[in-house]
Design a protein around this motif. Structure first.
Motif, PDB file in Angstrom:
ATOM      1  N   ARG A 100      36.076  34.442  39.473  1.00 32.42           N
ATOM      2  CA  ARG A 100      37.461  34.188  39.842  1.00 32.42           C
ATOM      3  C   ARG A 100      38.222  35.497  40.045  1.00 32.42           C
ATOM      4  O   ARG A 100      38.875  35.685  41.065  1.00 32.42           O
ATOM      5  CB  ARG A 100      38.144  33.329  38.779  1.00 32.42           C
ATOM      6  N   LEU A 101      38.113  36.405  39.102  1.00 27.54           N
ATOM      7  CA  LEU A 101      38.848  37.669  39.239  1.00 27.54           C
ATOM      8  C   LEU A 101      38.328  38.473  40.416  1.00 27.54           C
ATOM      9  O   LEU A 101      39.095  38.955  41.242  1.00 27.54           O
ATOM     10  CB  LEU A 101      38.759  38.518  37.967  1.00 27.54           C
ATOM     11  N   MET A 102      37.001  38.624  40.504  1.00 24.68           N
ATOM     12  CA  MET A 102      36.505  39.541  41.531  1.00 24.68           C
ATOM     13  C   MET A 102      36.644  38.988  42.944  1.00 24.68           C
ATOM     14  O   MET A 102      36.558  39.751  43.894  1.00 24.68           O
ATOM     15  CB  MET A 102      35.101  40.060  41.215  1.00 24.68           C
ATOM     16  N   SER A 103      36.898  37.687  43.070  1.00 26.14           N
ATOM     17  CA  SER A 103      37.188  37.140  44.395  1.00 26.14           C
ATOM     18  C   SER A 103      38.696  37.104  44.648  1.00 26.14           C
ATOM     19  O   SER A 103      39.142  36.510  45.629  1.00 26.14           O
ATOM     20  CB  SER A 103      36.607  35.733  44.530  1.00 26.14           C
ATOM     21  N   GLY A 104      39.445  37.729  43.771  1.00 27.64           N
ATOM     22  CA  GLY A 104      40.899  37.746  43.959  1.00 27.64           C
ATOM     23  C   GLY A 104      41.538  36.379  43.755  1.00 27.64           C
ATOM     24  O   GLY A 104      42.571  36.086  44.333  1.00 27.64           O
ATOM     25  N   GLY A 105      40.900  35.554  42.929  1.00 26.52           N
ATOM     26  CA  GLY A 105      41.451  34.233  42.622  1.00 26.52           C
ATOM     27  C   GLY A 105      41.015  33.147  43.602  1.00 26.52           C
ATOM     28  O   GLY A 105      41.467  32.011  43.506  1.00 26.52           O
ATOM     29  N   GLN A 106      40.134  33.497  44.546  1.00 35.36           N
ATOM     30  CA  GLN A 106      39.678  32.478  45.507  1.00 35.36           C
ATOM     31  C   GLN A 106      38.810  31.425  44.841  1.00 35.36           C
ATOM     32  O   GLN A 106      38.878  30.242  45.156  1.00 35.36           O
ATOM     33  CB  GLN A 106      38.825  33.112  46.600  1.00 35.36           C
TER      34      GLN A 106
ATOM     35  N   ILE B  95      40.941  41.248  50.915  1.00 37.89           N
ATOM     36  CA  ILE B  95      40.482  39.854  50.888  1.00 37.89           C
ATOM     37  C   ILE B  95      40.363  39.353  49.447  1.00 37.89           C
ATOM     38  O   ILE B  95      40.536  38.165  49.185  1.00 37.89           O
ATOM     39  CB  ILE B  95      39.143  39.686  51.664  1.00 37.89           C
ATOM     40  N   CYS B  96      40.100  40.246  48.510  1.00 43.03           N
ATOM     41  CA  CYS B  96      40.068  39.865  47.088  1.00 43.03           C
ATOM     42  C   CYS B  96      41.235  40.518  46.334  1.00 43.03           C
ATOM     43  O   CYS B  96      41.144  40.759  45.126  1.00 43.03           O
ATOM     44  CB  CYS B  96      38.732  40.247  46.458  1.00 43.03           C
ATOM     45  N   ARG B  97      42.271  40.839  47.065  1.00 47.50           N
ATOM     46  CA  ARG B  97      43.519  41.387  46.519  1.00 47.50           C
ATOM     47  C   ARG B  97      43.278  42.679  45.723  1.00 47.50           C
ATOM     48  O   ARG B  97      43.993  42.987  44.779  1.00 47.50           O
ATOM     49  CB  ARG B  97      44.231  40.333  45.669  1.00 47.50           C
ATOM     50  N   MET B  99      40.798  43.274  43.762  1.00 48.72           N
ATOM     51  CA  MET B  99      40.154  43.039  42.462  1.00 48.72           C
ATOM     52  C   MET B  99      38.624  43.068  42.557  1.00 48.72           C
ATOM     53  O   MET B  99      37.940  43.047  41.542  1.00 48.72           O
ATOM     54  CB  MET B  99      40.591  41.681  41.892  1.00 48.72           C
ATOM     55  N   GLY B 100      38.097  43.094  43.770  1.00 49.81           N
ATOM     56  CA  GLY B 100      36.643  43.020  43.916  1.00 49.81           C
ATOM     57  C   GLY B 100      36.023  44.285  44.480  1.00 49.81           C
ATOM     58  O   GLY B 100      35.046  44.791  43.963  1.00 49.81           O
ATOM     59  N   ALA B 320      44.834  41.497  37.150  1.00 53.56           N
ATOM     60  CA  ALA B 320      43.695  41.520  36.227  1.00 53.56           C
ATOM     61  C   ALA B 320      43.894  40.504  35.105  1.00 53.56           C
ATOM     62  O   ALA B 320      42.928  39.978  34.553  1.00 53.56           O
ATOM     63  CB  ALA B 320      43.505  42.916  35.648  1.00 53.56           C
ATOM     64  N   LEU B 323      44.588  36.505  37.095  1.00 52.74           N
ATOM     65  CA  LEU B 323      43.503  35.883  37.864  1.00 52.74           C
ATOM     66  C   LEU B 323      42.245  35.593  37.054  1.00 52.74           C
ATOM     67  O   LEU B 323      41.281  35.050  37.572  1.00 52.74           O
ATOM     68  CB  LEU B 323      43.121  36.764  39.060  1.00 52.74           C
TER      69      LEU B 323
END
Lengths: 343, 330
Positions: A100-106, B95-97, B99-100, B320, B323
């Motif tokens: 969840r986090l590493m996909s930016g909440g997707q 695309i992952c804000r 965070m990825g 962090a 999410l």
């Protein structure tokens, strides 16, 4: 409300949630035959599309749970024994907890993993662990530890409907225990502890399998004049810190009882939390009652030597109880000595 | 299985997509060298024909799992370029804000279930996604991209077993780029990798991974087969990793070498993009000008993507916390 066994309450929750939402699926080793009891009847009712045996390959099963959830299903993965959490740990730690986090909440991860934990059945070292402590350290994973049939049903239903991965930890060997279970829609919220017994003198936090011996201990201690408040946190993540801190404010004393090994146990975490945030309320040192830092041995007498029971809990409570001892008395020192791992 | 070669228009589309991946990554290589990217990048330069030839047959609703070398898969499956570059720049428009980062570019709405920093992690995720797709009966297909290095993870065997047993709509695509991080395949991998799939009664196709038309043909057959409910296929595509395992790896190597420059040069001569360009240019002057238009259009897009990233706000650090869970504090 009817009296039901713990294992039947779990079974009822599975039936109800699979009826309610066709996207709920169950897979795992030998789930079709319901070897662990909790999946009984699901195959006949829902068919092999929705409950399916898998090969023995936990590393893949945990990853498959992530993939099936990402693709739109609500996944229940049955891992049988909590020791198999270790076998499946890569995808738990590196994917499930982080997607969840590493996909930016997707990503949504509606995953419930069922695993039975704890000793007492002469299942030896590899089938008796209380394996939730590593999960607590991951972040991103909820951990439910139902102690009663009603909570087993209510927490499982909440887990299945949630969008976060949850480990539903069945107290092993307790499937036959009975309790009142509400019919139909019964949801127990995560992060809400319950006071299983009210008391004034000492707070005893008892996790999952430890609730029963904790209540027995509280009963014995009452006879000796120690009025114990027993708190069942019901979920370790999220954790109801407010309930424990409020109780400690009232009693000034804390014993935490956890079947996991002492080092980095849930008991350690709860003790640290109260030491940080409730220090001013404490009138005595915090005590942890846990399995010592050893494997669970096979021999029943050796097993009961290491797994905490009512006696161990009573001793720990007496060490810090207001009525029986002062902190630095000889009796308290002796009691402390008895509790040292390996003593 | 029907065997048909890509049409002229399809070849141009393949060329355009490969070039987009190439020019984007060349730019990332340069930006990395200039110190403009906060994290590591693992580049797909030289391997573009594999992702492009396979993803040409996928629908928006189909799903892929990718690797730490995942920019090519993301772009081939239709991921947004600006959002990917912004992600690598750690911007909130990523695309992952932010965070990825490079190793986790994902667009779940387009079936891109994420690049992945754990080598071989895609096997089980793809298998689970394919199980879900099979149950949903909507004709969705899953493609699992992985390398020869990942093939040595035990979960490959576990997933081949399940995919075959359950006839999952899954295509395994092994990008044999000859390196397992810093180790040549010959030193860590035994036998022919596709034989591992044959042991589970999964049909296999071994193709020249630098020939986009060959990949396209193999993938067409495999994906058609999966979509028709006839089960998994294993494609072993032979290609070559032109760049190192990661950019700036010379700092880690400290003067050591694990391959010869001559070998790299030899494979550069077999560039999938150059050979397709030659083939298309030979068709006539109309095609030559079409190729030039594609080139300038892509250069402009890449420039624009970098400008977009640089102009974007840095990531929001509070994500962090917010999410970690859906609707719950960590």
């Amino acid at each position: 409300m009817a009296k039901k066994r713990y294992i039947h309450a779990i079974n009822e929750a599975l039936f109800e949630e699979m009826e309610r939402d066709p996207k709920v699926i169950v897979f795992g080793e030998d789930v079709e035959l319901a070897i662990m009891g909790d999946c009984r009847g699901l195959l006949a009712r829902f068919g092999r599309d929705r409950i399916r045996n898998t090969p023995i390959c936990e590393q893949t099963l945990t990853g498959m749970a992530v993939g099936a959830a990402a693709a739109g299903h609500r996944v229940i993965l049955h891992l049988m024994f909590s020791n198999f959490i270790y076998t499946g740990m890569d995808a738990i730690g590196n994917q499930m907890a982080k997607m969840r986090l590493m996909s930016g909440g997707q990503a949504r991860m509606p995953i419930t993993v069922i695993a039975s934990y704890g000793g007492g059945g002469a299942n030896a070292a590899q089938h008796s662990d209380t394996a939730y402590p590593p999960l607590l350290n991951l972040g991103g994973i909820n951990v439910a530890t139902p102690a009663t049939p009603a909570d087993a049903k209510g927490l499982l239903k909440t887990a299945i409907r949630g969008n976060n991965p949850t480990f539903f930890m069945e107290a092993g060997g307790r499937g036959g225990e009975q309790g009142e279970v509400p019919e139909g829609e019964h949801l127990v919220p995560f992060g809400k502890a319950v006071i299983a017994r009210e008391g004034r003198d000492l707070t005893l936090v008892a996790i999952g399998s430890m609730l029963k011996p904790a209540l027995a201990a509280a009963k014995s201690l009452a006879v000796e004049g120690v009025d114990v408040e027993v708190i069942d946190p019901r979920t370790l993540v999220p954790f109801d810190a407010a309930a424990v801190l409020a109780s400690v404010r009232k009693t000034g004393r804390l014993v935490v009882c956890d079947e996991a090994r002492e080092r980095c146990s849930a008991a350690s975490e709860i003790a640290a939390l109260v030491a940080e945030r409730g220090f001013d309320s404490l009138k005595a040192p915090i005590r942890r009652v846990t399995t010592p830092n050893v494997c669970i041995p096979y021999a029943p007498n050796a097993e009961s030597r290491v797994i905490p029971g009512a006696d161990t809990i009573i001793r720990a409570c007496l060490q810090i109880s207001p009525a029986k001892t002062s902190l630095f008395s000889a009796a308290a020192q002796r009691a402390a000595g008895d509790l040292l791992p390996g003593a | 299985m029907t065997r048909a070669a890509p049409s002229r228009d399809e070849l141009f589309a393949l060329y355009e997509r490969m070039l987009l991946i190439r020019r984007t990554e060349e730019r990332l290589r340069d930006e990395n060298k200039a110190g403009n990217l906060p994290g590591a990048v693992h580049l797909y330069i030289g391997e573009e024909a594999v992702a492009t030839g396979v993803c040409a047959h996928l629908r928006a609703t189909d799903m892929i799992t990718s690797t730490h070398r995942g920019h090519g898969h993301y772009l081939a499956k239709g991921g947004d370029l600006n959002a990917m570059v912004a992600e690598i720049y750690a911007r909130r428009t990523g695309i992952c804000r932010g965070m990825g980062g490079s190793m986790h570019v994902a667009d779940f709405s387009k079936g891109i279930l994420g690049a992945n920093g754990i080598v071989g992690a895609g096997f089980a995720i793809a298998t689970g996604a394919a199980y879900s797709a099979q149950l949903a009966k909507e004709g969705r297909v899953v493609v699992d991209f992985f390398g020869d290095g990942a093939s040595n993870q035990g979960t490959l065997m576990e997933c081949l077993n399940i995919a075959s047993l359950w006839h999952l709509p899954l295509v395994f695509v092994c990008e044999h780029n000859r390196f397992s991080e810093f180790s040549p395949a010959s030193t860590v991998t035994s036998g022919q990798i596709s034989d591992r799939a044959r042991a589970f009664a999964i049909p296999t196709l071994v193709v020249d991974g630098n020939d986009v038309a060959a990949v396209w043909e193999a993938a067409r057959a495999a994906i058609e087969r999966a979509r028709d409910g006839r089960g998994p296929t294993f494609i072993e595509a032979h290609t070559y990793r032109i760049q190192g395992h990661m950019e700036a790896e010379s700092l880690l190597l400290g003067g050591q070498h694990y391959r010869d420059d001559a070998e790299i040069e030899g494979w550069k001569q077999r560039c999938p993009i150059t050979s397709l360009r030659k083939q298309l240019a030979a068709l006539g002057s109309v095609e030559v000008s079409r190729l030039e238009q594609i080139e300038s259009h892509i250069m402009a897009r890449v420039d624009e993507a970098v400008k977009f990233a640089v102009a974007s706000e840095p990531a929001d650090p509070e994500l962090a916390f917010s999410l970690m869970f859906d609707g719950q504090q960590p």
